[in-house]
Design a protein around this motif. Structure first.
Motif, PDB file in Angstrom:
ATOM      1  N   GLU A 176       0.772  -1.247   0.081  1.00 37.37           N
ATOM      2  CA  GLU A 176       0.154   0.019   0.047  1.00 37.37           C
ATOM      3  C   GLU A 176       0.980   1.201  -0.057  1.00 37.37           C
ATOM      4  N   ALA A 177       1.908   1.175   0.782  1.00 37.17           N
ATOM      5  CA  ALA A 177       2.898   2.460   0.745  1.00 37.17           C
ATOM      6  C   ALA A 177       3.371   2.710  -0.515  1.00 37.17           C
ATOM      7  N   PHE A 178       3.897   1.502  -1.248  1.00 44.87           N
ATOM      8  CA  PHE A 178       4.598   1.565  -2.441  1.00 44.87           C
ATOM      9  C   PHE A 178       3.538   2.070  -3.489  1.00 44.87           C
ATOM     10  N   LYS A 179       2.109   1.606  -3.349  1.00 46.03           N
ATOM     11  CA  LYS A 179       1.268   2.295  -4.506  1.00 46.03           C
ATOM     12  C   LYS A 179       1.126   3.883  -4.216  1.00 46.03           C
ATOM     13  N   GLN A 180       0.932   4.215  -3.159  1.00 47.51           N
ATOM     14  CA  GLN A 180       0.776   5.526  -2.720  1.00 47.51           C
ATOM     15  C   GLN A 180       1.751   6.458  -3.181  1.00 47.51           C
ATOM     16  N   ALA A 181       2.910   6.308  -2.920  1.00 49.55           N
ATOM     17  CA  ALA A 181       4.252   6.796  -3.341  1.00 49.55           C
ATOM     18  C   ALA A 181       4.363   6.751  -4.806  1.00 49.55           C
ATOM     19  N   THR A 182       4.063   5.705  -5.378  1.00 52.16           N
ATOM     20  CA  THR A 182       4.131   5.622  -6.987  1.00 52.16           C
ATOM     21  C   THR A 182       3.180   6.446  -7.703  1.00 52.16           C
TER      22      THR A 182
ATOM     23  N   VAL B  34      10.703   4.745  -1.774  1.00 52.53           N
ATOM     24  CA  VAL B  34      10.451   3.369  -2.052  1.00 52.53           C
ATOM     25  C   VAL B  34      11.737   2.446  -1.906  1.00 52.53           C
ATOM     26  N   ALA B  35      12.970   3.007  -1.856  1.00 53.71           N
ATOM     27  CA  ALA B  35      13.971   1.851  -1.757  1.00 53.71           C
ATOM     28  C   ALA B  35      13.865   0.735  -0.757  1.00 53.71           C
ATOM     29  N   PRO B  36      13.597   1.305   0.691  1.00 53.84           N
ATOM     30  CA  PRO B  36      13.578   0.028   1.759  1.00 53.84           C
ATOM     31  C   PRO B  36      12.259  -0.580   1.456  1.00 53.84           C
ATOM     32  N   MET B  37      11.459  -0.357   0.528  1.00 49.84           N
ATOM     33  CA  MET B  37      10.103  -1.180   0.226  1.00 49.84           C
ATOM     34  C   MET B  37      10.570  -2.479  -0.723  1.00 49.84           C
ATOM     35  N   MET B  38      11.534  -2.137  -1.506  1.00 45.59           N
ATOM     36  CA  MET B  38      11.894  -3.326  -2.538  1.00 45.59           C
ATOM     37  C   MET B  38      12.318  -4.681  -1.889  1.00 45.59           C
ATOM     38  N   ALA B  39      11.682  -5.571  -2.443  1.00 43.22           N
ATOM     39  CA  ALA B  39      12.086  -7.059  -2.009  1.00 43.22           C
ATOM     40  C   ALA B  39      13.268  -7.473  -2.764  1.00 43.22           C
ATOM     41  N   GLU B  40      13.801  -6.840  -3.914  1.00 41.71           N
ATOM     42  CA  GLU B  40      14.819  -6.966  -4.634  1.00 41.71           C
ATOM     43  C   GLU B  40      15.004  -5.666  -5.467  1.00 41.71           C
ATOM     44  N   PRO B  41      16.386  -5.453  -6.094  1.00 42.06           N
ATOM     45  CA  PRO B  41      16.428  -4.308  -6.910  1.00 42.06           C
ATOM     46  C   PRO B  41      15.251  -4.206  -8.082  1.00 42.06           C
ATOM     47  N   ARG B  42      15.127  -2.961  -8.321  1.00 44.80           N
ATOM     48  CA  ARG B  42      14.089  -2.901  -9.471  1.00 44.80           C
ATOM     49  C   ARG B  42      14.881  -3.213 -11.024  1.00 44.80           C
ATOM     50  N   THR B  43      14.495  -3.574 -11.959  1.00 51.01           N
ATOM     51  CA  THR B  43      15.032  -3.717 -13.150  1.00 51.01           C
ATOM     52  C   THR B  43      14.192  -2.865 -14.313  1.00 51.01           C
ATOM     53  N   SER B  44      14.794  -2.459 -15.394  1.00 51.87           N
ATOM     54  CA  SER B  44      14.140  -2.026 -16.537  1.00 51.87           C
ATOM     55  C   SER B  44      14.454  -2.634 -17.801  1.00 51.87           C
ATOM     56  N   VAL B  45      13.654  -2.471 -18.877  1.00 53.24           N
ATOM     57  CA  VAL B  45      13.945  -2.929 -20.278  1.00 53.24           C
ATOM     58  C   VAL B  45      13.290  -1.720 -21.016  1.00 53.24           C
ATOM     59  N   LYS B  46      14.139  -1.512 -22.096  1.00 57.25           N
ATOM     60  CA  LYS B  46      13.996  -0.166 -22.801  1.00 57.25           C
ATOM     61  C   LYS B  46      13.452  -0.900 -24.198  1.00 57.25           C
TER      62      LYS B  46
END
Length: 101
Positions: A16-22, A78-90
């Motif tokens: 929920e906190a992630f959703k609000q911040a995002t 959100v950094a402390p909310m991550m279960a693992e580092p985020r990734t991205s694809v372009k």
């Protein structure tokens, strides 16, 4: 047009906190002239997984976005909310044509 999919896996207790911040970040991001779209989606069968779909009008726009106060606030929150580092694809946009965004 550059389209980036950012894959995020958050801790269950942080959903929920992630959703609000995002959503707060997305609301400000779509005001940026270099951003055509900024979508946030949550995976239906695993609510701890999200994808941010970011469509940038220029090659410089992602760097400009990362300099904004709202992005930096989101990143730090959100950094402390991550279960693992985020990734991205372009991706390169194919349809609709860039002018239609």
């Amino acid at each position: 047009m550059l389209v980036v999919h950012v894959h995020v896996h958050v801790k269950p207790e942080s959903i929920e906190a992630f959703k609000q911040a995002t959503i707060a970040n997305a609301r400000e991001s779509i005001k940026e002239p270099g951003i055509a779209r900024f979508d946030c989606v949550q995976q239906q069968d695993d609510p701890t997984r999200f994808v941010l779909v970011e469509a940038y009008r220029t090659p410089q726009a992602p760097a400009d976005h990362k300099e904004t106060a709202h992005y930096q606030m989101w990143r730090d929150a959100v950094a402390p909310m991550m279960a693992e580092p985020r990734t991205s694809v372009k991706f390169a946009n194919l349809f609709p044509e860039d002018a239609a965004w």
